[in-house]
Structure formats: structure tokens, C-alpha cells
Design a protein around this motif. Structure first.
Motif, PDB file in Angstrom:
ATOM      1  N   GLY A  56      50.898  32.929  43.429  1.00 59.06           N
ATOM      2  CA  GLY A  56      50.767  32.054  42.271  1.00 59.06           C
ATOM      3  C   GLY A  56      51.257  32.732  41.015  1.00 59.06           C
ATOM      4  O   GLY A  56      51.761  33.862  41.031  1.00 59.06           O
ATOM      5  N   LEU A  57      51.093  32.026  39.890  1.00 62.03           N
ATOM      6  CA  LEU A  57      51.499  32.533  38.580  1.00 62.03           C
ATOM      7  C   LEU A  57      50.293  33.134  37.869  1.00 62.03           C
ATOM      8  O   LEU A  57      49.214  32.531  37.839  1.00 62.03           O
ATOM      9  N   TYR A  58      50.486  34.294  37.288  1.00 64.50           N
ATOM     10  CA  TYR A  58      49.433  34.975  36.552  1.00 64.50           C
ATOM     11  C   TYR A  58      49.946  35.344  35.164  1.00 64.50           C
ATOM     12  O   TYR A  58      51.143  35.532  34.957  1.00 64.50           O
ATOM     13  N   SER A  59      49.025  35.459  34.230  1.00 64.87           N
ATOM     14  CA  SER A  59      49.363  35.870  32.867  1.00 64.87           C
ATOM     15  C   SER A  59      48.480  37.046  32.479  1.00 64.87           C
ATOM     16  O   SER A  59      47.372  37.210  32.997  1.00 64.87           O
ATOM     17  N   TYR A  60      48.974  37.855  31.547  1.00 63.19           N
ATOM     18  CA  TYR A  60      48.224  39.050  31.167  1.00 63.19           C
ATOM     19  C   TYR A  60      48.698  39.570  29.822  1.00 63.19           C
ATOM     20  O   TYR A  60      49.766  39.207  29.328  1.00 63.19           O
ATOM     21  N   GLN A  61      47.877  40.440  29.229  1.00 64.95           N
ATOM     22  CA  GLN A  61      48.258  41.224  28.068  1.00 64.95           C
ATOM     23  C   GLN A  61      47.561  42.575  28.157  1.00 64.95           C
ATOM     24  O   GLN A  61      46.603  42.751  28.921  1.00 64.95           O
ATOM     25  N   ILE A  62      48.041  43.536  27.397  1.00 66.33           N
ATOM     26  CA  ILE A  62      47.438  44.869  27.339  1.00 66.33           C
ATOM     27  C   ILE A  62      46.547  44.929  26.103  1.00 66.33           C
ATOM     28  O   ILE A  62      46.944  44.479  25.023  1.00 66.33           O
ATOM     29  N   THR A  63      45.343  45.477  26.238  1.00 65.71           N
ATOM     30  CA  THR A  63      44.403  45.545  25.125  1.00 65.71           C
ATOM     31  C   THR A  63      43.733  46.909  25.080  1.00 65.71           C
ATOM     32  O   THR A  63      43.208  47.382  26.093  1.00 65.71           O
TER      33      THR A  63
END
Length: 743
Positions: A127-134
Motif C-alpha cells: 500500500g501507500l504510506y506517508s511519513y516525515q522526520i521529527t
């Protein structure tokens, strides 16, 4: 009965070995096959767009920060210098993404190793996943090595885990898809824009118009999110190439409900579309789904097809014209996620209201695997679009979707200890009022795939914080609060973990977790404390001892004894409090799978483990319990550090323990090893390790080559799915215990 997950391979080694050159070739091929791929951009090959969305990231970094393996493992490698240049110094670096149960937004903590922040987690479903670095909870940055963008979330990137379920989300071959354009129009004295998808082969002129679907985002989302996160362009392209949908024009807008009339007029002025209700459809997410259903019930002659994706309407229209609705409305189809979706209870109420009014509708069933998020809404679009402007035979729910089971109402805040475990594996956590002034509160638990650890944010509930998460598979879970970056215990949960005082635990009952559950009172073995004097550390020490049901100190034949060791940073209590050793041994015994034995869980935190065990603990055990001193009836196993100690004992005293096992530990050096003595004195040498999320995995695999080169016989049944943690070691003990002291 608990079934050990299928392992990737099974082998018993020793005797004949592969030639070195052949073995090296096989390892090279395997490495190439398993090598992860960079997280690739989601640029549309089939669908084209005439506007650039989002911010352009600096892509000067040489290596990708994220690689995705074909089997769904994510490996992060983030340069500390790049983080410092972007947001300054950080003490903690997380990857935020839709990684949690039901695709909940969650944090995965990276570990600083030298100049890199690294971590591996998975496997994730296709599937499609989204992310960011924090960094430090507040310092967000975009991955500059991933070219994908999300216009409404400039720090986000996306990636696809490949697989059959992800095929509708993939780009079609160049030139075979539709086209996405920007439509600018005026409404209420201001200029607004929408995105318009036209199908492959769309012609601006011709004798026949196209039907049109108005596809709307929910409040707080943008029209572009249907393209960036919903993958609407790819979904429509793939459905079109499969001839699964009627050729149609799809208009994607923010869906705030203020400008639909002006938008429809603008679409009709620019595109060759049909305007009669039978060729007009509308669908929306959350609040837009609510507005779509409300419009259908109050003005049934405007749209022939209506879809509500996680819509929040609860009561229908005040005085619906049932005859007009049923006459004009060709399709009203409702969608909801599981109980973590706010639409779940709303859908329960709405379906009851529609039933009472005798208004025809279809319900897609409860999506068991997603809440109110784009993972669910993409599936909704894939199901809804093929039903438009044509006759279909199937009017039931999607495969695997369940029925509504009434409203989901966990106890009111402050009324019950937590966690509150409800039906189907959903768990509600709640803090006390002690953290009412906190800014960020999260639950950190082993609920990532195969038992890795994720932090999921809680939300305020008055002067408390609350979270409902699930569905969780039946298993043993442990967790703690993270309050503004500081660990804290759930004081409402009385469970105790001696070496980790901030952790609490709970069990989700079910067939998969049966061997980790308590047996009926009075039927299990006993756990006793054994205190003895240690000449290694010159103090009294304690071990825990399990004796089987019906243990008889006066029986003629002494019992075999099994020494089970903990890992680094742990102690003798961990196998009972975290490893569920008592429950595993009780069940295995009652199931008839276990040779009656005495199991000793000692404290391995000593400078000389071999001396401690042989000169102190073992004599103390034999003095108090009726156990054998025959090496053929003695066993030793340990996890991580304890596994290393087990190997150390095997090398220094081959044959002292006939049954030996190591969990997530490497054999170490071959220097001075008497392989012949090990083989002649060892009835069973069985080895275990977690998958690539277990950081010991590489050194463990190297150990197999060492053992092979020495000609030492051993058993290895393939990796145990999971990380360097108790989810793996519990499964290892479940597998090992029945193999001891028998053929």
C-alpha cells in the motif's frame, strides 16, 4: 492452540558442508535478492498534471534516507549532520507515519549510531504510506532524498510497499492514463480551483457527453490530497485500463460545500459532461460525505449516485421524501472504517434511521483494517467508482468487511482502570489527571508489525489523555506513557515489571495467545524464589524456579533441569514478568508436550557466568530440588546476552549441558573451540534469531558460517518473525521447551 509462525527455512547442519566458493556465490545472490530499494518518487507516468504541487526538497544527499524491501521492511538511515543543518541539535529522532494499527499515525524512534540515525521496521502490508522526520517531537523536516510531495503537508513524503493490494495505486504506462488539469472558477467573489481528471481518450467535442463524479476531500484536507494521498489519478487510470469503470470526468475539490453550484457550472462550461441527475455522482470524505448524504436526502433530484466515505451524518433528513429519494437515487452507498473511525457510530445511527424511513441504501461493511484515513478512503474509491453509471450485480459489502455490531462506547473518562480491552481487540488507554498540563502524551508499545515498538499520540479528554487503538492480534503487550518526551507508568495498571518500572502489560485473549495466558487456577506449576550465596559477587542472590504440576521431591527418578537465562539490562524476574515463562511451561505441560522438568531462571549479571552457574547456582538448585546431575538431563538456554553466555559455557565446558539453545545471540570466535567434544556431548544445539529488525541478525548469520566451518552440528529453523524483543523470545521458548530431554 498457538502455532509458531512459518519460518523461511529449515535446516540441520553439520557433517557435509557447501564448498566455500559455492557458499559465497549463494550468499551474494541472496544479498542481491534481499537488497532493499530506495523509496521511489510517486511521479505520475500515466496521469499527467499541469501544476507542481508542494515544496521542492533539497536532494543533494547521496544516499536515500529510506529504503523499502520487496517484502515490506523499511530501513532508515538519516545523516545526523543533515538533521542538525535543518533543525539544529536533537536528542531524539523519530519517523512519523501511518505505521500503527489501522494505519494510525505513529512515531518510530531511530537509534543514533555514529554519524547516522538508523532503524528497521516491518514488514508492512502492500500500500501507500506517508511519513516525515521529527526531532524532539517538534522539529519537523522533510526527507530530501524522496522526491514525492504532499501539497497540503509540505514535510510529508510518500512511498509504496509493493504487492497485489498496491497495484491499483501504481502508475500506468506512459500515455495510457487519463489527464489531470486545474480548473479555476469564481464563487462568492473569490477565485477557487479544483482538479479535474479526464479519462483516456477523452475528446472535448463529440455527439455524447460524459457522466461526472464530484469527488470531495474532508475538512482539513485539500483537493490535492485526493491525488497525493488518495492516489485518485492512479486508481482511475488502472480501473479505466481494466474497463472496470464507465468513461467519466472526475472533479476533485476541497468539498467545503459552499461552492458546489458554481463548480458544477464551471465544469459544464469547460468539459463535455452530462448534466442530468442520472449522470451525476458525488462522494466525499468525512464532513464532505456528510454533506453528500444530506444533499441526497433533501434534494434527491440533483445526483443519481452518492457515496459517503467515513461520513458523520447520524439522522438522515428531518422529513425525507422517501418516494422521491427511492425514485431518483440510483445508488446511496455508505462506507466506514472500524471503531477507531469517528464515522463508525455515526454509521450505526444513520443506517438505523434509513431503515426506519425505508430508504434504500447499500453498506460496504466495516473495514476491519483501517480507521478514518486515506488507506480506507482509497479502498472506498476503488469500490465506488465501478458502480457508477452502469448496472452491477454485486450490491453487498467488500470482501472481508464485517457487519455493524452496535455503537462502540468505551467507559467514560475517569470511570475505569486502563487499559480497557473491548471486543475484537480494540484497546482504550487513559491517563490520570496528572498530565493535564502536558503538551504531548503518547503510548509506546510493541504493536508494530511482529512486535516492534511504536508511539501513538493520545488526545485530550478533559483533564486526561485518551487513545483507542486496534484491532490488536491476540498476544501479550507491554507499554508505557511518553509525556513530553519523558517515560511514565500507567499507574492505573497494577502489572509489574521489576527491571522496567515504567512498563505495564496486558493480554489480548485468543487462540494465538493461548500459550501466553494463565491456566485455570490450581492446575499450573509453581514459581518459587531460591536464595543462595554467590562467591563470584560475594553476596546473596536470587533465582526463580518453576516446578511442574505434581512435582514430587521423593520420586525415584530425579527431574531434568533447564537453566533459562535473561538478556542484558534484565534480571532473573524478566522471563516470568515479560517472557510469560510460567504460562508457556504450564500450557505445554498440560497439553502433554513437555517432559516434567525443573526450570531455573537465574541472575546472569555477573563477571564470571560459568563459575556462577557451576559453583553457586547449580549446587544450590540440587540441594533444594530433586534434579539430576547427569549432563544428559541438563539444559541451558539464554536470550541475547544470556545466549552469549550459553555459547561461552558450550565452548568452555562442552558436554556439561546436553541440550543447548541460544536466542538472538552470536557464536563469536572459533578460536580454541573443540568441535568434536561439542558434537559428542551435545544432544541438541538449537539456534534462534529474529528477522532483519533484530539487530543481532547479521552477526547471527555470520555465526552459522562459523559453526559450519567448524563442523558443529546445530538446528536452525529459519528466522522468527520479529525484532530483538520478547515477541520473538516467547515464540522461541514455546518451540524449544517441548524438544528438551526427548528424541
Amino acid at each position: 492452540m498457538f502455532l509458531l509462525p512459518h519460518h523461511s527455512s529449515s535446516r540441520r547442519r553439520g557433517g557435509r558442508r557447501l564448498p566455500t566458493a559455492v557458499a559465497a556465490g549463494i550468499m551474494a545472490i541472496a544479498a542481491a535478492m534481499l537488497a532493499p530499494l530506495p523509496a521511489t518518487g510517486a511521479a505520475t507516468a500515466g496521469t499527467t498534471t499541469d501544476t507542481a504541487a508542494g515544496t521542492t526538497a533539497d536532494t543533494t544527499a547521496d544516499a536515500p534516507w529510506l529504503t523499502v524491501s520487496e517484502d515490506g521492511f523499511l530501513s532508515f538511515s538519516v545523516p545526523a549532520a543533515a538533521v542538525e543543518a535543518a533543525v539544529g541539535q536533537v536528542s531524539q529522532l523519530n519517523v512519523e507515519g501511518n505505521f500503527g494499527p489501522s494505519f494510525a499515525w505513529a512515531d518510530y524512534g531511530l537509534t543514533r549510531r555514529g554519524d547516522l540515525w538508523t532503524g528497521t521496521i516491518g514488514p508492512f502490508k502492500p500500500g501507500l504510506y506517508s511519513y516525515q522526520i521529527t526531532g524532539d517531537d517538534t522539529k519537523g523536516l522533510k526527507d530530501p532524498t524522496n522526491s514525492t510531495t504532499v501539497a497540503s503537508k509540505p514535510l510529508w513524503s510518500t512511498f509504496v510497499v509493493p504487492g497485489d493490494a498496491a497495484r491499483p495505486l501504481m502508475d500506468v504506462p506512459q500515455g495510457q492514463g487519463g489527464k489531470v488539469e486545474t480548473l479555476t472558477y469564481r464563487t462568492g467573489g473569490e477565485e477557487r480551483s479544483a482538479r479535474v481528471w479526464t479519462p483516456p481518450g477523452y475528446a472535448a467535442k463529440g455527439p455524447k457527453g460524459y457522466p461526472v463524479l464530484f469527488l470531495q476531500s474532508g475538512d482539513g484536507w485539500s483537493a490535492t490530497d485526493w491525488l497525493d494521498l488518495g492516489r485518485a489519478g492512479q486508481i482511475l487510470d488502472n480501473l479505466s485500463l481494466q474497463r472496470a469503470v464507465e468513461p467519466m470526468v472526475v472533479v476533485i475539490s476541497d468539498g467545503d460545500g459552499k461552492d458546489l453550484r458554481d463548480l458544477r457550472n464551471a465544469v459544464a462550461a469547460r468539459y463535455r459532461v452530462l448534466r442530468d441527475p442520472a449522470h451525476q455522482a458525488i462522494a466525499g470524505v468525512a464532513e464532505s460525505g456528510t454533506r453528500a448524504v444530506r444533499a441526497a436526502l433533501s434534494r434527491p433530484d440533483e445526483f443519481g449516485y452518492v457515496g459517503s466515505f467515513s461520513g458523520l451524518l447520524t439522522d438522515g433528513a428531518a422529513r425525507p421524501d422517501v418516494n422521491a429519494i427511492n425514485r431518483h437515487l440510483k445508488l446511496l452507498r455508505l462506507y466506514t472504517g472500524n471503531v477507531t473511525d469517528p464515522a463508525y457510530n455515526a454509521t450505526v445511527r444513520l443506517t438505523r434511521a434509513l431503515d426506519r424511513a425505508r430508504i434504500r441504501y447499500e453498506f460496504d461493511g466495516v473495514n476491519p483494517d483501517a480507521g478514518a484515513n486515506w488507506n480506507a478512503w482509497r479502498e472506498n474509491l476503488i469500490d465506488f467508482a465501478p458502480r457508477l453509471f452502469r448496472k452491477v450485480a454485486d450490491h453487498g459489502p467488500s470482501a472481508g468487511h464485517g457487519r455493524l455490531k452496535g455503537e462502540f462506547n468505551p467507559p467514560a473518562p475517569g470511570t475505569t482502570p486502563t487499559p480497557f480491552v473491548s471486543r475484537d481487540g480494540f484497546v482504550t488507554f487513559e491517563t490520570t489527571a496528572d498530565f493535564k498540563d502536558a503538551q504531548h502524551v503518547k503510548v509506546w508499545a510493541n504493536w508494530a508489525p511482529n512486535g516492534s515498538w511504536l508511539r501513538i499520540p493520545m488526545t485530550r479528554a478533559g483533564d486526561r489523555w485518551r487513545l483507542t487503538v486496534g484491532p490488536l492480534d491476540p498476544w501479550f503487550y507491554y507499554y508505557q506513557w511518553i509525556v513530553d518526551g519523558v517515560a511514565a507508568k500507567d499507574v492505573s495498571n497494577p502489572t509489574k515489571i521489576t527491571t522496567e518500572p515504567n512498563w505495564s502489560s496486558f493480554l489480548i485473549a485468543g487462540a494465538r495467545s493461548r500459550l501466553l495466558s494463565d491456566v485455570p487456577a490450581g492446575r499450573g506449576g509453581k514459581i518459587e524464589s531460591l536464595t543462595y550465596r554467590s562467591n563470584v559477587v560475594n553476596q546473596d542472590r536470587t533465582a526463580l524456579v518453576w516446578t511442574p504440576p505434581g512435582y514430587d521431591p521423593d520420586r525415584a527418578q530425579p527431574y531434568p533441569v533447564f537453566y533459562l537465562q535473561h538478556g542484558g539490562g534484565q534480571s532473573y524476574t524478566d522471563w516470568v514478568e515479560m517472557g510469560r515463562a510460567k504460562q508457556i511451561l504450564d500450557h505445554r505441560f498440560l497439553d502433554g508436550d513437555l517432559v516434567p522438568m525443573v526450570v531455573v531462571m537465574g541472575n546472569g549479571n555477573v563477571p564470571d557466568f560459568n563459575k556462577e552457574l557451576l559453583e553457586n547456582l547449580d549446587p544450590a538448585v540440587r540441594a533444594r530440588y530433586h534434579v539430576s546431575d547427569d549432563p544428559a538431563r541438563q539444559a541451558l538456554a539464554g536470550l541475547s546476552m544470556g545466549g552469549g553466555q550459553t555459547f561461552g559455557m558450550l565452548k568452555a565446558h562442552p558436554g556439561r549441558f546436553a541440550y543447548v539453545a541460544a536466542f538472538s545471540a552470536g557464536f563469536g570466535s572459533a578460536a580454541g573451540v573443540d568441535a568434536a567434544a561439542i558434537n559428542s556431548g551435545t544432544k541438541l544445539l538449537r539456534l534462534y534469531v529474529g528477522d532483519r529488525t533484530d539487530f543481532v541478525n547479521p552477526s547471527f548469520m555470520a555465526s552459522l558460517a562459523t559453526l559450519d566451518s567448524l563442523g558443529i552440528r546445530y538446528e536452525f529453523d529459519g528466522v522468527t518473525p520479529g525484532p530483538h524483543g520478547w515477541d520473538v523470545w516467547q515464540k522461541n521458548l514455546i518451540d524449544l521447551a517441548p524438544r528438551l530431554f526427548r528424541r
